[in-house]
Motif scaffolding. Structure first.
Motif, short mmCIF file in Angstrom:
data_model
loop_
_atom_site.label_atom_id
_atom_site.label_comp_id
_atom_site.label_asym_id
_atom_site.label_seq_id
_atom_site.Cartn_x
_atom_site.Cartn_y
_atom_site.Cartn_z
N LEU A 49 0.83 -1.21 0.00
CA LEU A 49 0.00 0.00 0.00
C LEU A 49 0.86 1.25 0.00
O LEU A 49 1.84 1.33 0.74
N VAL A 50 0.45 2.22 -0.82
CA VAL A 50 1.07 3.55 -0.80
C VAL A 50 -0.04 4.59 -0.93
O VAL A 50 -1.18 4.27 -1.25
N GLY A 51 0.33 5.83 -0.69
CA GLY A 51 -0.60 6.93 -0.86
C GLY A 51 -0.52 7.51 -2.26
O GLY A 51 0.41 7.23 -3.04
N ALA A 52 -1.49 8.36 -2.59
CA ALA A 52 -1.57 8.94 -3.92
C ALA A 52 -0.35 9.81 -4.24
O ALA A 52 0.12 9.84 -5.38
N THR A 53 0.18 10.51 -3.24
CA THR A 53 1.35 11.37 -3.49
C THR A 53 2.54 10.55 -3.93
O THR A 53 3.30 10.95 -4.83
N THR A 54 2.73 9.38 -3.35
CA THR A 54 3.82 8.50 -3.75
C THR A 54 3.64 8.05 -5.19
O THR A 54 4.60 7.98 -5.96
N VAL A 55 2.40 7.73 -5.58
CA VAL A 55 2.14 7.33 -6.96
C VAL A 55 2.50 8.46 -7.91
O VAL A 55 3.16 8.26 -8.94
N ARG A 56 2.09 9.69 -7.56
CA ARG A 56 2.35 10.82 -8.45
C ARG A 56 3.83 11.18 -8.50
O ARG A 56 4.38 11.49 -9.56
N ARG A 57 4.48 11.17 -7.35
CA ARG A 57 5.87 11.66 -7.27
C ARG A 57 6.88 10.61 -7.75
O ARG A 57 7.82 10.93 -8.47
N ASP A 58 6.69 9.35 -7.34
CA ASP A 58 7.69 8.32 -7.62
C ASP A 58 7.32 7.37 -8.76
O ASP A 58 8.18 6.67 -9.27
N VAL A 85 -2.31 -1.58 -3.58
CA VAL A 85 -3.34 -0.80 -2.90
C VAL A 85 -2.90 0.66 -2.85
O VAL A 85 -1.76 0.96 -2.49
N VAL A 86 -3.82 1.55 -3.19
CA VAL A 86 -3.55 2.99 -3.12
C VAL A 86 -4.68 3.65 -2.34
O VAL A 86 -5.86 3.34 -2.56
N ILE A 87 -4.33 4.53 -1.42
CA ILE A 87 -5.31 5.37 -0.73
C ILE A 87 -5.18 6.78 -1.30
O ILE A 87 -4.09 7.34 -1.38
N SER A 88 -6.31 7.34 -1.72
CA SER A 88 -6.32 8.66 -2.34
C SER A 88 -7.46 9.49 -1.78
O SER A 88 -8.58 8.98 -1.63
N SER A 89 -7.20 10.74 -1.48
CA SER A 89 -8.26 11.60 -0.94
C SER A 89 -9.24 12.05 -2.02
O SER A 89 -10.37 12.42 -1.71
N ARG A 90 -8.83 12.00 -3.31
CA ARG A 90 -9.69 12.47 -4.39
C ARG A 90 -9.85 11.48 -5.54
O ARG A 90 -10.75 11.63 -6.35
N GLY A 157 4.59 4.07 2.18
CA GLY A 157 4.71 5.52 2.11
C GLY A 157 3.53 6.19 1.44
O GLY A 157 2.60 5.52 1.00
N GLY A 158 3.63 7.51 1.46
CA GLY A 158 4.68 8.35 2.01
C GLY A 158 4.27 8.92 3.36
O GLY A 158 3.64 8.26 4.19
N THR A 159 4.61 10.20 3.60
CA THR A 159 4.41 10.83 4.89
C THR A 159 2.98 10.69 5.40
O THR A 159 2.75 10.33 6.56
N THR A 160 2.00 10.97 4.55
CA THR A 160 0.60 10.93 4.98
C THR A 160 0.21 9.52 5.40
O THR A 160 -0.48 9.34 6.42
N MET A 161 0.63 8.51 4.64
CA MET A 161 0.29 7.12 4.99
C MET A 161 1.02 6.69 6.25
O MET A 161 0.43 6.02 7.12
N LEU A 164 -0.87 8.33 9.06
CA LEU A 164 -2.20 7.75 9.22
C LEU A 164 -2.15 6.40 9.93
O LEU A 164 -2.88 6.17 10.90
N PHE A 165 -1.30 5.52 9.46
CA PHE A 165 -1.26 4.17 10.03
C PHE A 165 -0.66 4.15 11.43
O PHE A 165 -1.17 3.46 12.33
N LEU A 166 0.42 4.91 11.65
CA LEU A 166 1.06 4.90 12.96
C LEU A 166 0.21 5.59 14.01
O LEU A 166 0.11 5.13 15.16
N SER A 167 -0.45 6.67 13.66
CA SER A 167 -1.28 7.38 14.64
C SER A 167 -2.55 6.59 14.96
O SER A 167 -3.12 6.72 16.05
N ALA A 168 -2.99 5.74 14.02
CA ALA A 168 -4.17 4.91 14.26
C ALA A 168 -3.85 3.68 15.11
O ALA A 168 -4.77 2.97 15.53
N GLY A 169 -2.58 3.42 15.34
CA GLY A 169 -2.20 2.29 16.17
C GLY A 169 -2.43 0.93 15.53
O GLY A 169 -2.66 -0.06 16.23
#
Length: 228
Positions: A49-58, A85-90, A157-161, A164-169
């Motif tokens: 799993l990665v976030g949308a920013t990782t898909v766009r940037r890397d 798996v990708v998580i995207s806000s939009r 990754g990246g930062t947002t993911m 999100l995962f670490l703060s959710a425990g």
């Protein structure tokens, strides 16, 4: 009711906590030996799993690279490649991104339910598009992955993911590689952003392993209590 997958989070950062710099080019933090270690970890899981920013940037492929490891997965009765798996806000991702066009494997994009329509129209021909609540509910994502047969999930990754995962425990293991240099850029993306993390100074992670990889060091932590 499916139990959520075991979650591994893997990241590399500079000594000052940056996972990239602010330039258009991707910052190289790891070497061949560490990339091989990451490939070994990828081969041990069911989904990545990665976030949308990782898909766009890397523009990552998110594949197990070693053909020997792919063959071992098949011999063990597993899929040759990981579920991507990708998580995207939009959901405004490029359907021609390599995450969607490389590898013979399934792909899932999770978006907030309010954006499901436009995201489905854009991406349904390259991935399963799933609404996961408003705001997006990480536990709902993990439940859906468990229902798809995912027992072990790797977050890269990246930062947002990471945040999100670490703060959710919900992270069970953290594989953190530290590269021996500083980035020193206030605009560079960090390993995590500001949040309330369950593993704070009063609830320390357990160090399971620390070992050098070339001139880097791998810190492998077990996050006690993430299943409670």
């Amino acid at each position: 009711m499916h139990e959520r997958p075991t979650v591994l989070l893997s990241a590399a950062m500079s000594v000052d906590g940056c996972i990239d710099d602010a330039s258009p080019q991707r910052l190289v933090l790891s070497d061949d030996a560490d990339w091989d270690r990451v490939d070994e970890v990828r081969a041990s899981v069911d989904a990545i799993l990665v976030g949308a920013t990782t898909v766009r940037r890397d523009d990552p492929r998110l594949l197990v690279r070693s053909q020997e490891r792919v063959a071992a997965r098949v011999a063990a009765g597993r899929q040759a490649q990981l579920l991507k798996v990708v998580i995207s806000s939009r959901g405004d991702l490029d359907p021609e991104a390599r995450v969607f066009t490389t590898g013979d494997t399934g792909r899932v994009v999770y978006v907030p339910s309010s954006g499901l329509g436009p995201a489905t129209e854009r991406l349904a021909h390259v991935a399963d598009v799933v609404g996961a609540g408003d705001p997006l509910d990480l536990h709902r994502v993990l439940g859906d992955l468990a229902a798809r047969g995912v027992h072990r999930l790797l977050v890269e990754g990246g930062t947002t993911m990471h945040t999100l995962f670490l703060s959710a425990g919900v992270v069970d293991e953290l594989h953190l590689v530290v590269a021996p240099f500083f980035v020193g850029d206030a605009d560079a993306p960090r390993f995590v952003g500001p949040a309330r993390f369950p593993h704070d100074s009063a609830h320390r992670m357990r160090l399971a392993e620390a070992r050098p990889i070339g001139d880097q060091v791998l810190l492998h932590y077990v996050l006690e209590g993430s299943r409670e």
